[in-house]
Scaffold this active site. Structure first.
Site, PDB file in Angstrom:
ATOM      1  N   LYS A 199       0.830  -1.201   0.000  1.00  0.00           N
ATOM      2  CA  LYS A 199       0.000   0.000   0.000  1.00  0.00           C
ATOM      3  C   LYS A 199       0.878   1.270   0.000  1.00  0.00           C
ATOM      4  O   LYS A 199       2.092   1.186   0.219  1.00  0.00           O
ATOM      5  CB  LYS A 199      -0.908  -0.035   1.239  1.00  0.00           C
ATOM      6  CG  LYS A 199      -1.868  -1.242   1.276  1.00  0.00           C
ATOM      7  CD  LYS A 199      -2.720  -1.168   2.555  1.00  0.00           C
ATOM      8  CE  LYS A 199      -3.530  -2.430   2.780  1.00  0.00           C
ATOM      9  NZ  LYS A 199      -4.287  -2.360   4.049  1.00  0.00           N
ATOM     10  N   TYR A 253     -11.907  -2.999  -2.586  1.00  0.00           N
ATOM     11  CA  TYR A 253     -12.372  -3.220  -1.212  1.00  0.00           C
ATOM     12  C   TYR A 253     -13.898  -3.340  -1.123  1.00  0.00           C
ATOM     13  O   TYR A 253     -14.469  -3.104  -0.052  1.00  0.00           O
ATOM     14  CB  TYR A 253     -11.885  -2.085  -0.303  1.00  0.00           C
ATOM     15  CG  TYR A 253     -10.470  -2.302   0.223  1.00  0.00           C
ATOM     16  CD1 TYR A 253     -10.125  -3.455   0.932  1.00  0.00           C
ATOM     17  CD2 TYR A 253      -9.472  -1.355   0.018  1.00  0.00           C
ATOM     18  CE1 TYR A 253      -8.837  -3.661   1.417  1.00  0.00           C
ATOM     19  CE2 TYR A 253      -8.175  -1.555   0.501  1.00  0.00           C
ATOM     20  CZ  TYR A 253      -7.873  -2.715   1.200  1.00  0.00           C
ATOM     21  OH  TYR A 253      -6.600  -2.912   1.682  1.00  0.00           O
ATOM     22  N   ARG A 303       3.598  -7.187   9.085  1.00  0.00           N
ATOM     23  CA  ARG A 303       2.947  -6.113   9.856  1.00  0.00           C
ATOM     24  C   ARG A 303       3.486  -6.044  11.281  1.00  0.00           C
ATOM     25  O   ARG A 303       3.617  -4.955  11.857  1.00  0.00           O
ATOM     26  CB  ARG A 303       1.436  -6.314   9.862  1.00  0.00           C
ATOM     27  CG  ARG A 303       0.766  -5.996   8.512  1.00  0.00           C
ATOM     28  CD  ARG A 303      -0.666  -6.461   8.502  1.00  0.00           C
ATOM     29  NE  ARG A 303      -1.398  -6.067   7.304  1.00  0.00           N
ATOM     30  CZ  ARG A 303      -2.558  -6.616   6.936  1.00  0.00           C
ATOM     31  NH1 ARG A 303      -3.110  -7.568   7.666  1.00  0.00           N
ATOM     32  NH2 ARG A 303      -3.170  -6.225   5.846  1.00  0.00           N
ATOM     33  N   ASN A 324      -1.194  -0.332   7.699  1.00  0.00           N
ATOM     34  CA  ASN A 324      -0.600  -1.659   7.910  1.00  0.00           C
ATOM     35  C   ASN A 324       0.136  -2.199   6.688  1.00  0.00           C
ATOM     36  O   ASN A 324       0.403  -3.379   6.587  1.00  0.00           O
ATOM     37  CB  ASN A 324      -1.653  -2.646   8.440  1.00  0.00           C
ATOM     38  CG  ASN A 324      -2.787  -2.871   7.461  1.00  0.00           C
ATOM     39  OD1 ASN A 324      -2.749  -2.387   6.335  1.00  0.00           O
ATOM     40  ND2 ASN A 324      -3.790  -3.634   7.878  1.00  0.00           N
ATOM     41  N   HIS A 381      -1.466  -5.607   1.647  1.00  0.00           N
ATOM     42  CA  HIS A 381      -2.722  -6.343   1.473  1.00  0.00           C
ATOM     43  C   HIS A 381      -2.404  -7.730   0.925  1.00  0.00           C
ATOM     44  O   HIS A 381      -1.508  -7.882   0.103  1.00  0.00           O
ATOM     45  CB  HIS A 381      -3.634  -5.620   0.475  1.00  0.00           C
ATOM     46  CG  HIS A 381      -4.782  -6.477   0.016  1.00  0.00           C
ATOM     47  ND1 HIS A 381      -5.937  -6.607   0.760  1.00  0.00           N
ATOM     48  CD2 HIS A 381      -4.916  -7.304  -1.061  1.00  0.00           C
ATOM     49  CE1 HIS A 381      -6.743  -7.466   0.131  1.00  0.00           C
ATOM     50  NE2 HIS A 381      -6.149  -7.895  -0.970  1.00  0.00           N
ATOM     51  N   GLU A 429      -9.299 -10.672  -7.227  1.00  0.00           N
ATOM     52  CA  GLU A 429      -8.350  -9.565  -7.100  1.00  0.00           C
ATOM     53  C   GLU A 429      -7.294  -9.617  -8.205  1.00  0.00           C
ATOM     54  O   GLU A 429      -6.918  -8.576  -8.760  1.00  0.00           O
ATOM     55  CB  GLU A 429      -7.708  -9.571  -5.706  1.00  0.00           C
ATOM     56  CG  GLU A 429      -8.735  -9.222  -4.620  1.00  0.00           C
ATOM     57  CD  GLU A 429      -8.223  -9.322  -3.203  1.00  0.00           C
ATOM     58  OE1 GLU A 429      -8.952  -8.895  -2.285  1.00  0.00           O
ATOM     59  OE2 GLU A 429      -7.101  -9.844  -2.978  1.00  0.00           O
TER      60      GLU A 429
END
Ligand code: UDP
Length: 162
Positions: A20, A60, A113, A123, A126, A137
């Protein structure tokens, strides 16, 4: 009877992993790739892009009723994301183990994480949470021709071969 290589081919699966914007900005791309690579998983798709807000909402969509949905989508679309597809035996479930719990405060040390993030809203990574999600995805983020299939020379050392 199937040869070992065919057995492994049948068991291979793919998962979608994204670093991310916080992970990218913090210079953690190589650290995260290294953890998947040294485990023995194989990188078969890789790109960097800034997703639009609409794209983040699609990604999401399963969380659209959650209170953090809007902030999460704003954040995902706020900067570059490294999108990847990793392949290997058990990579969907084990990828989640490498990543750690959603809340970094609850992630074990040794996980991505746990070692590298502090709060749930930042965090850094993904990972698909199941076979169906992984399929959806991967097809959201990658065109089929952007993924490669190849045999790594290391596979016989990772999986064994008679
Ligand atoms: N998230 C958040 N607040 C929460 C729970 C989740 O900001 O209370 C964010 C967090 O970035 C998480 C993402 O929403 O990674 C998706 O949530 P999910 O429960 O699917 O967790 P994940 O599969 O990423 O571990």
């Amino acid at each position: 009877m199937l040869q070992d290589q065919e057995v492994h081919a049948a068991e291979m699966e793919r998962t979608f992993i994204a670093i991310k914007p916080d992970g990218v900005q913090r210079g953690l791309i190589s650290e995260i790739i290294t953890r998947f690579e040294r485990k023995g998983f194989k990188l078969v798709g890789l790109k960097i892009m800034v997703p639009s807000k609409g794209f983040a909402q699609q990604h999401y969509h399963g969380a659209k009723e959650r209170p953090f949905f809007n902030g999460l989508c704003n954040f995902l679309s706020s900067g570059p994301v490294v999108a990847m597809v990793w392949e290997g035996e058990g990579v969907i479930r084990y990828g989640r183990k490498l990543i750690g719990a959603t809340d970094p405060q609850k992630s074990e040390p040794g996980t991505i994480r746990g070692d590298l993030a502090v709060v749930v809203g930042r965090n850094i990574i993904h990972g698909s949470d199941g076979a169906e999600t992984a399929k959806d995805e991967i097809s959201l983020w990658f065109k089929p021709e952007e993924l490669v299939s190849y045999t790594s020379n290391a596979e016989k050392w990772i999986y064994g071969q008679n």
